[in-house]
Design a protein around this motif. Structure first.
Motif, short mmCIF file in Angstrom:
data_model
loop_
_atom_site.label_atom_id
_atom_site.label_comp_id
_atom_site.label_asym_id
_atom_site.label_seq_id
_atom_site.Cartn_x
_atom_site.Cartn_y
_atom_site.Cartn_z
N CYS A 110 0.84 -1.20 0.00
CA CYS A 110 0.00 0.00 0.00
C CYS A 110 0.88 1.25 0.00
N ALA A 113 -0.68 4.67 0.01
CA ALA A 113 -1.40 5.09 1.21
C ALA A 113 -0.84 6.39 1.75
N TYR A 121 -8.16 5.53 4.41
CA TYR A 121 -7.64 4.18 4.21
C TYR A 121 -8.66 3.15 4.71
N THR A 143 4.69 -2.28 3.86
CA THR A 143 4.44 -0.87 4.14
C THR A 143 5.79 -0.16 4.24
N VAL A 151 -1.76 3.54 8.35
CA VAL A 151 -2.42 2.27 8.07
C VAL A 151 -2.43 1.30 9.23
#
Length: 223
Positions: A110, A113, A121, A143, A151
């Motif tokens: 992600c 993000a 999110y 991530t 997140v």
């Protein structure tokens, strides 16, 4: 949006499977063949639409944007499953980040993000991650330390998510001392994989603070 869906005659998919078959042949059951980097739903949407337009789309056309994310999620699952079918299991399992698991493994991500807030999110991406996690035995997510605060709470709600991997964004990363409370939160709930560069002092801080249970440090020391 429907043109984004991947069908069995997709040229790029067929090239991916061709290369996968070649790797499997060359590995000859001596080594596992691991999943290549597949972009997550928000990354696919951003590649298709553009970074700034997806920010406006969430505000101005949320229903349509959610429909786009559903297509991107379907693309991700379709391609990941096709790759998995082309790559036979290694010792009855699959590997990612050098870690073996006794079942199908998928690595989603992600990165984009960074464009979202924790609430956007949760509203837009969490359902996508739930679908991906439900489709494989051992799903994990990639991530970055710079977006982890956006997140982390949503990801910890994903019961079927088996691990969270964090890439340290050196030299632009938040310092490990700032990240430590988030790492501790993940460490209590799910396996945590940390990759990247840190100082010897930062490494010792992680080793002395985090539980070794479910912890994987794949790091290098920088001076």
């Amino acid at each position: 949006m429907e043109r984004l869906r991947v069908t069995s005659d997709n040229l790029w998919l067929n090239r991916l499977l061709e290369i996968t078959h070649l790797l499997v042949e060359r590995a000859g059951e001596r080594y596992p063949v691991c999943q290549p980097l597949l972009r997550g739903p928000i990354d696919i949407a951003s590649a298709a639409l553009g970074d700034e337009p997806i920010c406006w789309a969430m505000a101005d056309e949320p229903v349509q944007f959610k429909a786009l994310l559903e297509v991107c999620t379907d693309v991700f699952i379709t391609v990941a499953k096709a790759w998995c079918a082309a790559s036979p299991p290694f010792q009855n399992g699959y590997c990612e980040y050098g870690i073996w698991a006794p079942g199908t493994v998928v690595r989603t991500q992600c990165d984009n993000a960074a464009l979202l807030s924790p609430q956007t999110y949760r509203d837009f991406l969490l359902p996508c991650d739930e679908q991906i996690c439900a489709a494989f035995d051992y799903p994990l997510i990639h991530t970055h330390s710079g977006v982890l605060h956006i997140v982390v709470d949503a990801l910890l709600e994903l019961e079927r998510l088996r691990a969270i991997q964090v890439s340290l964004d050196y030299p632009a990363q938040p310092p490990v001392t700032t990240l430590l409370p988030i790492f501790q939160k993940i460490n209590k709930e799910k396996p945590l994989i940390i990759t990247g560069a840190l100082t010897e002092e930062e490494l010792n801080l992680l080793l002395n603070t985090l539980s070794p249970r479910g912890l994987c440090l794949q790091v290098g020391i920088h001076n």
